[in-house]
Motif scaffolding. Structure first.
Motif, PDB file in Angstrom:
ATOM      1  N   GLN A  95      -0.552 -13.973  -1.032  1.00 49.01           N
ATOM      2  CA  GLN A  95      -1.570 -14.002   0.018  1.00 49.01           C
ATOM      3  C   GLN A  95      -1.341 -15.193   0.952  1.00 49.01           C
ATOM      4  O   GLN A  95      -1.067 -16.298   0.508  1.00 49.01           O
ATOM      5  N   GLY A  96      -1.437 -14.941   2.235  1.00 48.09           N
ATOM      6  CA  GLY A  96      -1.246 -16.000   3.222  1.00 48.09           C
ATOM      7  C   GLY A  96       0.191 -16.143   3.687  1.00 48.09           C
ATOM      8  O   GLY A  96       0.496 -17.015   4.501  1.00 48.09           O
ATOM      9  N   GLN A  97       1.106 -15.303   3.178  1.00 44.94           N
ATOM     10  CA  GLN A  97       2.499 -15.353   3.599  1.00 44.94           C
ATOM     11  C   GLN A  97       2.913 -14.004   4.185  1.00 44.94           C
ATOM     12  O   GLN A  97       2.278 -12.982   3.952  1.00 44.94           O
ATOM     13  N   ILE A  98       3.998 -14.020   4.973  1.00 47.14           N
ATOM     14  CA  ILE A  98       4.514 -12.800   5.590  1.00 47.14           C
ATOM     15  C   ILE A  98       6.009 -12.702   5.302  1.00 47.14           C
ATOM     16  O   ILE A  98       6.643 -13.670   4.904  1.00 47.14           O
ATOM     17  N   CYS A  99       6.556 -11.516   5.488  1.00 51.39           N
ATOM     18  CA  CYS A  99       7.965 -11.264   5.208  1.00 51.39           C
ATOM     19  C   CYS A  99       8.800 -11.601   6.441  1.00 51.39           C
ATOM     20  O   CYS A  99       8.575 -11.043   7.525  1.00 51.39           O
TER      21      CYS A  99
ATOM     22  N   SER B 248       9.983  -6.496   1.786  1.00 51.99           N
ATOM     23  CA  SER B 248      10.197  -5.621   2.940  1.00 51.99           C
ATOM     24  C   SER B 248       9.006  -5.659   3.890  1.00 51.99           C
ATOM     25  O   SER B 248       9.100  -5.240   5.031  1.00 51.99           O
ATOM     26  N   HIS B 249       7.860  -6.131   3.393  1.00 54.92           N
ATOM     27  CA  HIS B 249       6.650  -6.240   4.197  1.00 54.92           C
ATOM     28  C   HIS B 249       5.723  -7.234   3.517  1.00 54.92           C
ATOM     29  O   HIS B 249       5.939  -7.630   2.360  1.00 54.92           O
ATOM     30  N   GLU B 250       4.690  -7.669   4.233  1.00 56.91           N
ATOM     31  CA  GLU B 250       3.851  -8.751   3.731  1.00 56.91           C
ATOM     32  C   GLU B 250       3.041  -8.374   2.498  1.00 56.91           C
ATOM     33  O   GLU B 250       2.567  -9.251   1.773  1.00 56.91           O
ATOM     34  N   LYS B 251       2.886  -7.069   2.220  1.00 59.55           N
ATOM     35  CA  LYS B 251       2.166  -6.658   1.017  1.00 59.55           C
ATOM     36  C   LYS B 251       2.934  -7.030  -0.250  1.00 59.55           C
ATOM     37  O   LYS B 251       2.380  -7.009  -1.347  1.00 59.55           O
ATOM     38  N   GLU B 252       4.221  -7.356  -0.115  1.00 61.37           N
ATOM     39  CA  GLU B 252       5.032  -7.795  -1.243  1.00 61.37           C
ATOM     40  C   GLU B 252       5.090  -9.321  -1.332  1.00 61.37           C
ATOM     41  O   GLU B 252       5.848  -9.854  -2.135  1.00 61.37           O
ATOM     42  N   CYS B 253       4.313 -10.000  -0.507  1.00 55.91           N
ATOM     43  CA  CYS B 253       4.299 -11.465  -0.484  1.00 55.91           C
ATOM     44  C   CYS B 253       2.973 -11.996  -1.033  1.00 55.91           C
ATOM     45  O   CYS B 253       1.957 -11.294  -1.015  1.00 55.91           O
TER      46      CYS B 253
END
Length: 282
Positions: free
Chosen positions: A149-153, A142-147
């Protein structure tokens, strides 16, 4: 043939779930008061691909991990601000903590707040083929904190997943200067619902408005300054002057005072465009 290959790669790449969100808060309605609890699951393996086993009022049940959509981006605040503001979270980390279509999203100072999902992907998201049949809709983040490191949602071929960002083509800014934003008051920011209505000028449906910063780190479509302002060389008349020359081509060199050095303002010249000027009269 190539469609099948891409589809298989899509499923392999995005079928695994990213970091699971925490279970939603248990809502006490009293419907199970005095009755024995009945568990419908014990582990996540007993639930669907995008579900997890969570405690509910009447026992454990398979619960959806996420509501549809991606959380909007936000601009975080420095530690000096957060240490004073003491901003609390409005949700515990699961989208079911929020009403309607709102999602539990990261916000300033490490908090989490219920927000409507972003209307479109971030400009840094790569483009994926969309005309390929998908057997399963993925929703891995749902957001980049769930991805990692170095990736975005981002939106991907078969749903929503983590992807490596790309350098976007900067959208053409609209004419004018964003109004100055007053200094944030932590006591006020702790009470207001900060809105994030846009990322770039092109997100604003009214073509005479720009995407500008608002108090407490938000962004909103705002009517820009297109004339003289205190501290800038006067440019209201058609005659060129030392501080306000005549130009052949309009150039948008700044959009707000934040893009200028200290002691300078983003000033508007109807002929030349916008540029950073030393505060007039100094």
């Amino acid at each position: 043939m190539w469609k099948s290959v891409i589809l298989i790669l899509c499923v392999i790449q995005y079928a695994h779930s990213a970091t699971n969100p925490p279970c939603p808060k248990i809502k006490q309605t009293g419907q199970c008061l005095g009755l024995p609890k009945t568990d419908k699951c014990q582990t996540n393996s007993e639930c669907g691909l995008y579900e997890m086993c969570c405690p509910k009022e009447c026992g454990k049940e398979c619960t959806s991990k996420r509501k549809s959509g991606i959380c909007p981006t936000f601009t975080d605040k420095p530690l000096s601000f957060c240490s004073v503001a003491r901003i609390g979270s409005g949700c515990g980390g699961n989208d079911d903590d929020c009403s309607g279509t709102k999602k539990c999203c990261p916000d300033i100072c490490g908090s989490r707040q219920c927000k409507e999902p972003a209307p479109k992907d971030r400009p840094e998201c790569p483009s994926f083929p969309k005309n390929i049949p998908c057997f399963v809709y993925q929703h891995d983040c749902s957001h980049e904190k769930e991805c990692p490191q170095g990736q975005i949602c981002c939106g991907v071929t078969c749903g929503i997943g983590c992807a490596k960002p790309v350098k976007p083509n900067p959208p053409k800014p609209r004419q004018g200067v964003c109004p100055p934003v007053p200094k944030d008051d932590p006591n006020v920011c702790n009470l207001v619902d900060v809105r994030y209505d846009c990322d770039t000028d092109s997100d604003c449906t009214e073509r005479n408005k720009k995407c500008c910063g608002t108090p407490c780190g938000g962004r909103a479509c705002t009517s820009p300054i297109k004339g003289d302002r205190t501290g800038c060389p006067p440019c209201s008349n058609s005659q060129p002057s030392t501080g306000c020359p005549a130009c052949i081509q309009y150039q948008q060199l700044c959009n707000s005072d934040k893009e200028c050095n200290r002691g300078h303002l983003c000033c508007f010249n109807p002929s030349c465009g916008t540029s950073c000027k030393r505060t007039y009269g100094r």
